[in-house]
Design a protein around this motif. Structure first.
Motif, PDB file in Angstrom:
ATOM      1  N   GLN A 299      86.263  29.505  59.824  1.00  0.00           N
ATOM      2  CA  GLN A 299      85.272  28.980  60.776  1.00  0.00           C
ATOM      3  C   GLN A 299      83.865  29.039  60.180  1.00  0.00           C
ATOM      4  O   GLN A 299      83.072  28.108  60.343  1.00  0.00           O
ATOM      5  CB  GLN A 299      85.337  29.761  62.099  1.00  0.00           C
ATOM      6  CG  GLN A 299      86.605  29.550  62.890  1.00  0.00           C
ATOM      7  CD  GLN A 299      86.788  28.103  63.329  1.00  0.00           C
ATOM      8  OE1 GLN A 299      85.825  27.382  63.553  1.00  0.00           O
ATOM      9  NE2 GLN A 299      88.042  27.684  63.418  1.00  0.00           N
ATOM     10  N   GLN A 300      83.552  30.119  59.493  1.00  0.00           N
ATOM     11  CA  GLN A 300      82.230  30.236  58.873  1.00  0.00           C
ATOM     12  C   GLN A 300      82.062  29.211  57.751  1.00  0.00           C
ATOM     13  O   GLN A 300      81.002  28.603  57.602  1.00  0.00           O
ATOM     14  CB  GLN A 300      82.010  31.645  58.345  1.00  0.00           C
ATOM     15  CG  GLN A 300      81.792  32.662  59.437  1.00  0.00           C
ATOM     16  CD  GLN A 300      81.633  34.061  58.889  1.00  0.00           C
ATOM     17  OE1 GLN A 300      81.951  34.334  57.732  1.00  0.00           O
ATOM     18  NE2 GLN A 300      81.143  34.969  59.733  1.00  0.00           N
ATOM     19  N   ALA A 301      83.111  29.014  56.953  1.00  0.00           N
ATOM     20  CA  ALA A 301      83.045  28.021  55.880  1.00  0.00           C
ATOM     21  C   ALA A 301      82.893  26.622  56.468  1.00  0.00           C
ATOM     22  O   ALA A 301      82.116  25.803  55.961  1.00  0.00           O
ATOM     23  CB  ALA A 301      84.300  28.100  55.014  1.00  0.00           C
TER      24      ALA A 301
ATOM     25  N   GLN B  88      81.548  25.851  59.350  1.00  0.00           N
ATOM     26  CA  GLN B  88      80.196  25.739  59.886  1.00  0.00           C
ATOM     27  C   GLN B  88      79.180  25.506  58.761  1.00  0.00           C
ATOM     28  O   GLN B  88      78.275  24.686  58.889  1.00  0.00           O
ATOM     29  CB  GLN B  88      79.858  27.014  60.652  1.00  0.00           C
ATOM     30  CG  GLN B  88      78.578  26.938  61.440  1.00  0.00           C
ATOM     31  CD  GLN B  88      78.363  28.210  62.251  1.00  0.00           C
ATOM     32  OE1 GLN B  88      78.912  29.259  61.941  1.00  0.00           O
ATOM     33  NE2 GLN B  88      77.553  28.101  63.279  1.00  0.00           N
ATOM     34  N   THR B  89      79.349  26.211  57.656  1.00  0.00           N
ATOM     35  CA  THR B  89      78.443  26.038  56.519  1.00  0.00           C
ATOM     36  C   THR B  89      78.568  24.640  55.926  1.00  0.00           C
ATOM     37  O   THR B  89      77.568  24.000  55.595  1.00  0.00           O
ATOM     38  CB  THR B  89      78.741  27.099  55.444  1.00  0.00           C
ATOM     39  OG1 THR B  89      78.669  28.388  56.042  1.00  0.00           O
ATOM     40  CG2 THR B  89      77.752  27.012  54.304  1.00  0.00           C
ATOM     41  N   LEU B  90      79.784  24.144  55.814  1.00  0.00           N
ATOM     42  CA  LEU B  90      79.990  22.793  55.283  1.00  0.00           C
ATOM     43  C   LEU B  90      79.380  21.738  56.201  1.00  0.00           C
ATOM     44  O   LEU B  90      78.829  20.740  55.731  1.00  0.00           O
ATOM     45  CB  LEU B  90      81.487  22.521  55.076  1.00  0.00           C
ATOM     46  CG  LEU B  90      82.110  23.228  53.874  1.00  0.00           C
ATOM     47  CD1 LEU B  90      83.617  23.019  53.879  1.00  0.00           C
ATOM     48  CD2 LEU B  90      81.506  22.715  52.592  1.00  0.00           C
ATOM     49  N   LEU B  91      79.482  21.943  57.500  1.00  0.00           N
ATOM     50  CA  LEU B  91      78.854  21.005  58.438  1.00  0.00           C
ATOM     51  C   LEU B  91      77.340  21.010  58.271  1.00  0.00           C
ATOM     52  O   LEU B  91      76.695  19.957  58.343  1.00  0.00           O
ATOM     53  CB  LEU B  91      79.249  21.351  59.874  1.00  0.00           C
ATOM     54  CG  LEU B  91      80.676  21.006  60.275  1.00  0.00           C
ATOM     55  CD1 LEU B  91      80.997  21.549  61.663  1.00  0.00           C
ATOM     56  CD2 LEU B  91      80.884  19.495  60.239  1.00  0.00           C
ATOM     57  N   MET B  92      76.770  22.187  58.034  1.00  0.00           N
ATOM     58  CA  MET B  92      75.327  22.280  57.827  1.00  0.00           C
ATOM     59  C   MET B  92      74.924  21.547  56.537  1.00  0.00           C
ATOM     60  O   MET B  92      73.962  20.767  56.515  1.00  0.00           O
ATOM     61  CB  MET B  92      74.897  23.740  57.757  1.00  0.00           C
ATOM     62  CG  MET B  92      73.393  23.929  57.587  1.00  0.00           C
ATOM     63  SD  MET B  92      72.921  25.650  57.429  1.00  0.00           S
ATOM     64  CE  MET B  92      73.577  26.024  55.820  1.00  0.00           C
ATOM     65  N   VAL B  93      75.658  21.788  55.468  1.00  0.00           N
ATOM     66  CA  VAL B  93      75.370  21.122  54.196  1.00  0.00           C
ATOM     67  C   VAL B  93      75.541  19.616  54.343  1.00  0.00           C
ATOM     68  O   VAL B  93      74.738  18.826  53.837  1.00  0.00           O
ATOM     69  CB  VAL B  93      76.264  21.684  53.070  1.00  0.00           C
ATOM     70  CG1 VAL B  93      76.147  20.857  51.808  1.00  0.00           C
ATOM     71  CG2 VAL B  93      75.903  23.133  52.787  1.00  0.00           C
TER      72      VAL B  93
END
Length: 151
Positions: free
Chosen positions: A114-116, A118-123
């Motif tokens: 989930q954290q990965a 979320q980070t990919l969505l931000m990037v």
């Protein structure tokens, strides 16, 4: 003065056709620098007077040059790749923890996923932000090509 006036009118006609020499243009400038110019030639006095005055003007102010903003897409793509690799490394489908998910409990692997994600969505959002600017370039190229094809 009539003969000189006739000669000036001939030189003006040549000047308007773009056929005067530099010496003839200098003679016109000298004639119009005099304050006694016939009324029908006053327009030319302004024009030749302006070119003489423009030669003496200088521009001394410093012009600030704005540096273009550089978005570092290389680092963003490297970060996205690292996050993706970490996400794939920690994500494992199935396994012995599958029963815990059915009971409403989350595992460390699922939290990492989930954290990965979320980070990919931000990037991805940052990457799409830079992509929006390309729309303006496409519109400019389309308009430029339209005018280029007219010629």
């Amino acid at each position: 003065m009539n003969m000189e006036l006739g000669e000036v009118e001939k030189l003006i006609a040549k000047y308007e056709e773009g056929e005067t020499t530099l010496a003839e243009e200098q003679r016109l400038k000298n004639f119009f620098s005099n304050n006694k110019v016939p009324a029908h030639l006053e327009v030319y006095q302004w024009m030749f007077g302006y070119t003489a005055a423009a030669k003496t003007e200088t521009f001394n102010a410093k012009v600030p040059i704005a540096k273009p903003k550089k978005k570092n897409y290389l680092w963003m793509s490297i970060a996205a790749t690292v996050v993706l690799a970490i996400g794939i490394f920690f994500y494992q489908e199935g396994g012995s923890d599958a029963g815990l998910n059915e009971m409403g409990m989350t595992t460390e692997q699922e939290m990492a996923y989930q954290q990965a994600k979320q980070t990919l969505l931000m990037v991805s959002g940052y990457m799409n932000e830079g992509k929006e600017d390309l729309v303006y370039i496409k519109e400019f190229n389309k308009t430029a090509n339209k005018y280029i094809n007219l010629k």
